[in-house]
Motif scaffolding. Structure first.
Motif, PDB file in Angstrom:
ATOM      1  N   ARG A  59      -2.884   5.365  -6.786  1.00 56.23           N
ATOM      2  CA  ARG A  59      -3.127   4.570  -5.801  1.00 56.23           C
ATOM      3  C   ARG A  59      -3.514   3.018  -6.323  1.00 56.23           C
ATOM      4  O   ARG A  59      -4.045   2.827  -7.266  1.00 56.23           O
ATOM      5  CB  ARG A  59      -4.240   5.048  -5.060  1.00 56.23           C
ATOM      6  CG  ARG A  59      -4.085   6.406  -4.452  1.00 56.23           C
ATOM      7  CD  ARG A  59      -3.746   6.440  -3.063  1.00 56.23           C
ATOM      8  NE  ARG A  59      -3.593   5.429  -2.197  1.00 56.23           N
ATOM      9  CZ  ARG A  59      -3.539   5.254  -0.966  1.00 56.23           C
ATOM     10  NH1 ARG A  59      -3.495   6.398  -0.431  1.00 56.23           N
ATOM     11  NH2 ARG A  59      -3.717   4.371  -0.308  1.00 56.23           N
ATOM     12  N   GLY A  60      -3.122   2.114  -5.399  1.00 49.53           N
ATOM     13  CA  GLY A  60      -3.820   0.712  -5.572  1.00 49.53           C
ATOM     14  C   GLY A  60      -2.487  -0.171  -5.937  1.00 49.53           C
ATOM     15  O   GLY A  60      -1.554   0.071  -6.660  1.00 49.53           O
ATOM     16  N   VAL A  61      -2.967  -1.427  -5.407  1.00 51.87           N
ATOM     17  CA  VAL A  61      -1.804  -2.611  -5.713  1.00 51.87           C
ATOM     18  C   VAL A  61      -2.370  -3.242  -6.938  1.00 51.87           C
ATOM     19  O   VAL A  61      -1.645  -3.515  -8.041  1.00 51.87           O
ATOM     20  CB  VAL A  61      -1.750  -3.473  -4.405  1.00 51.87           C
ATOM     21  CG1 VAL A  61      -0.881  -4.590  -4.852  1.00 51.87           C
ATOM     22  CG2 VAL A  61      -1.168  -2.484  -3.252  1.00 51.87           C
ATOM     23  N   ASN A  96       1.376   3.901  -3.640  1.00 51.37           N
ATOM     24  CA  ASN A  96       1.005   5.224  -3.340  1.00 51.37           C
ATOM     25  C   ASN A  96       1.781   6.391  -4.002  1.00 51.37           C
ATOM     26  O   ASN A  96       2.866   6.557  -3.275  1.00 51.37           O
ATOM     27  CB  ASN A  96       0.308   5.286  -2.059  1.00 51.37           C
ATOM     28  CG  ASN A  96      -0.098   6.815  -1.536  1.00 51.37           C
ATOM     29  OD1 ASN A  96      -0.635   7.604  -2.500  1.00 51.37           O
ATOM     30  ND2 ASN A  96      -0.296   7.052  -0.332  1.00 51.37           N
ATOM     31  N   ASP A 144       0.861  -1.257  -0.133  1.00 49.18           N
ATOM     32  CA  ASP A 144       0.020  -0.064  -0.070  1.00 49.18           C
ATOM     33  C   ASP A 144       0.937   1.276  -0.043  1.00 49.18           C
ATOM     34  O   ASP A 144       0.511   2.268  -0.726  1.00 49.18           O
ATOM     35  CB  ASP A 144      -1.074   0.117   1.037  1.00 49.18           C
ATOM     36  CG  ASP A 144      -1.885   1.168   1.308  1.00 49.18           C
ATOM     37  OD1 ASP A 144      -2.581   1.455   0.387  1.00 49.18           O
ATOM     38  OD2 ASP A 144      -1.830   1.991   2.201  1.00 49.18           O
ATOM     39  N   TRP A 145       1.901   1.339   0.782  1.00 50.32           N
ATOM     40  CA  TRP A 145       2.883   2.354   0.974  1.00 50.32           C
ATOM     41  C   TRP A 145       3.445   2.560  -0.722  1.00 50.32           C
ATOM     42  O   TRP A 145       3.757   3.589  -1.239  1.00 50.32           O
ATOM     43  CB  TRP A 145       3.633   2.058   1.918  1.00 50.32           C
ATOM     44  CG  TRP A 145       5.119   3.092   1.838  1.00 50.32           C
ATOM     45  CD1 TRP A 145       4.886   4.606   2.392  1.00 50.32           C
ATOM     46  CD2 TRP A 145       6.180   2.937   1.363  1.00 50.32           C
ATOM     47  NE1 TRP A 145       6.073   4.936   2.193  1.00 50.32           N
ATOM     48  CE2 TRP A 145       6.862   4.282   1.570  1.00 50.32           C
ATOM     49  CE3 TRP A 145       7.030   2.118   0.774  1.00 50.32           C
ATOM     50  CZ2 TRP A 145       8.461   4.450   1.343  1.00 50.32           C
ATOM     51  CZ3 TRP A 145       8.335   2.136   0.298  1.00 50.32           C
ATOM     52  CH2 TRP A 145       8.917   3.534   0.896  1.00 50.32           C
TER      53      TRP A 145
END
Length: 179
Positions: free
Chosen positions: A104-106, A91, A87-88
């Motif tokens: 954003r987003g995996v 972003n 998540d880090w």
């Protein structure tokens, strides 16, 4: 022909597939490393206490249960740490020579972009710890329907704000600026 080469290069580099033709990345930023540490540290403390108290307690009931407890706790610890790390890592804030892009987003990706010419206001905020460790929040307000883009915990926010403002007002800055 050059257009096709640029499109092919952009398509092949997976993390840069959102770039337009002739668009170059000026800087890329993830949240400050402290945000990752702040999310993962409580998990490690919890599982350390779990190892010290819960697993030995279960071992007093039956020895096999204690071993399963240690293995399950380790698997959960690794999984949760990986989730917070990803998540880090995914972003990101990109600044190109045409626009600002927030990614954003995996697995499911979300991209928000604002043209540099549409930026109305850039606000840089940081607290005491942010001043010491050089991180803060950037809020970029745009004209039109794009609205507000907030990027929390960006490293060196004043330098990023200055670079964005220079790109907005001056066209002679080269994409290889070191920020």
């Amino acid at each position: 022909m050059a257009f096709l080469i640029l499109m092919t290069n952009n398509y092949l580099s997976k993390s840069k597939s959102f770039l337009l033709p002739n668009e170059q990345i000026v800087f890329q930023a993830n949240p400050h490393w402290l945000f990752l540490l702040g999310a993962v540290a409580p998990i490690f403390v919890f599982f350390f206490l779990y190892y010290l108290f819960a697993c030995p307690f279960l071992g007093s009931i039956t020895n096999a249960l204690e071993h399963y407890c240690y293995v399950a706790a380790l698997i959960i610890l690794v999984f949760l740490s990986l989730v917070f790390y990803l998540d880090w890592k995914f972003n990101r804030l990109y600044m190109t020579n045409y626009r600002l892009i927030q990614e954003r987003g995996v697995i499911g990706k979300r991209y928000m972009s604002i043209q540099l010419s549409n930026i109305e206001d850039i606000t840089c905020t940081f607290g005491i710890l942010g001043r010491i460790l050089d991180y803060g929040d950037l809020a970029i307000e745009s004209a039109g329907t794009q609205g507000l883009m907030v990027f929390k915990g960006i490293p060196k926010p004043k330098r990023k704000k200055l670079l964005i403002e220079r790109w907005m007002f001056y066209s002679d800055i080269k994409p290889n600026s070191s920020f």
